[in-house]
Design an enzyme around this catalytic site. Sequence first.
Site, PDB file in Angstrom:
ATOM      1  N   ASN A  10     104.224 -15.096  22.574  1.00 58.42           N
ATOM      2  CA  ASN A  10     103.159 -14.110  22.366  1.00 58.42           C
ATOM      3  C   ASN A  10     102.495 -13.862  23.726  1.00 58.42           C
ATOM      4  O   ASN A  10     101.683 -14.654  24.182  1.00 58.42           O
ATOM      5  CB  ASN A  10     102.155 -14.672  21.353  1.00 58.42           C
ATOM      6  CG  ASN A  10     101.040 -13.689  21.037  1.00 58.42           C
ATOM      7  OD1 ASN A  10     100.937 -12.633  21.644  1.00 58.42           O
ATOM      8  ND2 ASN A  10     100.189 -14.061  20.091  1.00 58.42           N
ATOM      9  N   ARG A  94     106.386 -11.526  19.804  1.00 60.13           N
ATOM     10  CA  ARG A  94     105.379 -10.751  19.080  1.00 60.13           C
ATOM     11  C   ARG A  94     105.093  -9.484  19.887  1.00 60.13           C
ATOM     12  O   ARG A  94     104.748  -9.556  21.067  1.00 60.13           O
ATOM     13  CB  ARG A  94     104.092 -11.562  18.955  1.00 60.13           C
ATOM     14  CG  ARG A  94     103.022 -10.768  18.269  1.00 60.13           C
ATOM     15  CD  ARG A  94     101.667 -11.362  18.480  1.00 60.13           C
ATOM     16  NE  ARG A  94     100.675 -10.523  17.843  1.00 60.13           N
ATOM     17  CZ  ARG A  94      99.417 -10.463  18.215  1.00 60.13           C
ATOM     18  NH1 ARG A  94      98.975 -11.209  19.187  1.00 60.13           N
ATOM     19  NH2 ARG A  94      98.587  -9.676  17.609  1.00 60.13           N
ATOM     20  N   HIS A 183      97.845  -6.929  12.778  1.00 60.24           N
ATOM     21  CA  HIS A 183      97.900  -8.227  12.080  1.00 60.24           C
ATOM     22  C   HIS A 183      98.948  -8.215  10.964  1.00 60.24           C
ATOM     23  O   HIS A 183      98.860  -8.987  10.003  1.00 60.24           O
ATOM     24  CB  HIS A 183      96.553  -8.591  11.408  1.00 60.24           C
ATOM     25  CG  HIS A 183      95.399  -8.794  12.326  1.00 60.24           C
ATOM     26  ND1 HIS A 183      94.130  -8.307  12.059  1.00 60.24           N
ATOM     27  CD2 HIS A 183      95.303  -9.421  13.515  1.00 60.24           C
ATOM     28  CE1 HIS A 183      93.316  -8.639  13.027  1.00 60.24           C
ATOM     29  NE2 HIS A 183      93.999  -9.316  13.940  1.00 60.24           N
ATOM     30  N   ARG A 244      84.068  -6.319  18.251  1.00 62.44           N
ATOM     31  CA  ARG A 244      84.386  -4.903  18.009  1.00 62.44           C
ATOM     32  C   ARG A 244      83.513  -4.355  16.890  1.00 62.44           C
ATOM     33  O   ARG A 244      83.245  -5.055  15.913  1.00 62.44           O
ATOM     34  CB  ARG A 244      85.857  -4.726  17.622  1.00 62.44           C
ATOM     35  CG  ARG A 244      86.823  -5.091  18.711  1.00 62.44           C
ATOM     36  CD  ARG A 244      88.254  -4.688  18.309  1.00 62.44           C
ATOM     37  NE  ARG A 244      89.221  -5.418  19.103  1.00 62.44           N
ATOM     38  CZ  ARG A 244      90.196  -6.168  18.594  1.00 62.44           C
ATOM     39  NH1 ARG A 244      90.344  -6.273  17.288  1.00 62.44           N
ATOM     40  NH2 ARG A 244      91.019  -6.800  19.391  1.00 62.44           N
ATOM     41  N   GLU A 388     101.327 -17.016  11.922  1.00 58.65           N
ATOM     42  CA  GLU A 388     102.092 -15.892  12.462  1.00 58.65           C
ATOM     43  C   GLU A 388     103.335 -16.372  13.206  1.00 58.65           C
ATOM     44  O   GLU A 388     104.377 -15.737  13.165  1.00 58.65           O
ATOM     45  CB  GLU A 388     101.199 -15.040  13.366  1.00 58.65           C
ATOM     46  CG  GLU A 388     100.180 -14.262  12.543  1.00 58.65           C
ATOM     47  CD  GLU A 388      99.040 -13.689  13.352  1.00 58.65           C
ATOM     48  OE1 GLU A 388      99.105 -12.502  13.657  1.00 58.65           O
ATOM     49  OE2 GLU A 388      98.086 -14.424  13.675  1.00 58.65           O
TER      50      GLU A 388
END
Length: 400
Positions: A10, A94, A183, A244, A388
């Site tokens: 990743n 990823r 996601h 965010r 993940e």
Amino acid sequence: MKDINVLVINCGSSSLKFQLINSKTEKVIAKGICERIGIEGSQMAYTPAGGEKIEKIFPMKDHTQAIKLVLDALTDAEHGVVKNLDEIGAVGHRIVHGGEKFATSTIITEDVMAAIEECNDLAPLHNPANLIGIRACKELMPSTPMVAVFDTAFHQTMPEEAYLYGLPYHYYEDYKVRRYGFHGTSHSYVSHRAAELLGQNYEDLKIIVCHLGNGASVSAVKHGKCVDTSMGLTPLEGLIMGTRCGDIDPAIIEFLCNKEGKDVHQILTVLNKESGVYGLSGDFSSDFRDLEKAYHEGEAFAIRTMHTFAYRVAKYIGAYTAAMNGVDAICFTAGVGENGPLVRTMITSYLGYLGIALDEEENVKRGVENIISTPDSRTKVLVIPTNEELAIARETVALV
Ligand code: AMP
């Protein structure tokens, strides 16, 4: 079941997380992170399974050098976990944005790399870094098969009415401006796992997944397919997140530019990095551990922040219940979803109309896979720690 070791990579712009996972046992053999790549003071943390974490400062001028250090660590005579690189059967990467080009994971070829590059303008911070990671691995392991697993792919089943914005249609035709969602690997993993835990067919269920981490998104998974999700063209839309802002009136941007004498780029930095629960709490913290503590101490800034965050999640659950004409299970995952009993209680307190009753004894547990609704709760509520890396390893093995 194949028995190979899969290296899951990743890559961020200045970091690289990795895990080596055995496909048969699904156990993590080693994992770690390289940070500050290309910046002074770069360091690597490496942990072999059952061993001590080793942290070292290494100069890493680029991602190729970082990956070389990772491979050296994995094959090291003292701390390594494999004899040589032949014992790494595949690499799973990823990739953040696959645009409309990738609805599933795919074996990486030159054409695939070119197609990922074409999505760069949709994720200018992430996709170029992901590609650098692929190129670095290809250079060092030229004959090892590699698979790209996209954050956006799971959401490609959304119907038009869910992914279109109310903008001139030619913006979609010309620039592919639409909802993509992120996601996806987590939403897919968690929704599949929910069906397993409930002992029901995935295709028979209506599931809402709340991935509540530093980045946060909700998805609606109807009969095995994602039909809506809260993040949009970029990960800025939807829930209130760590830093965010999530959904806002787009006219706020021009309003703030005028008031603050800033340009659009500067205001977008505020919306991405200084907003969310961090901004709402008056720059107190983006970390829910701090906010939870301040909430229990009765701090007004923490109370308003937690309530506003939870209310937004509950609104999305309501919207997605309508989108699917019902819901069988609601899942909480990621840092806050897995570890935040208070947040889960606050969110589900809005959901009496779904016949939800929380089992408070189960709900107070943190970070464990668990059904936290009572047996007679009409809609089931589950906590499912996301994984993940394992999902990427599984996708990779399935393709190589
Ligand atoms: P993630 O992005 O999934 O790694 O989630 C990170 C966030 O999870 C952190 O910023 C915290 O806000 C939250 N978190 C992690 N551990 C806990 C905990 N024990 N209690 C409450 N929140 C937590």
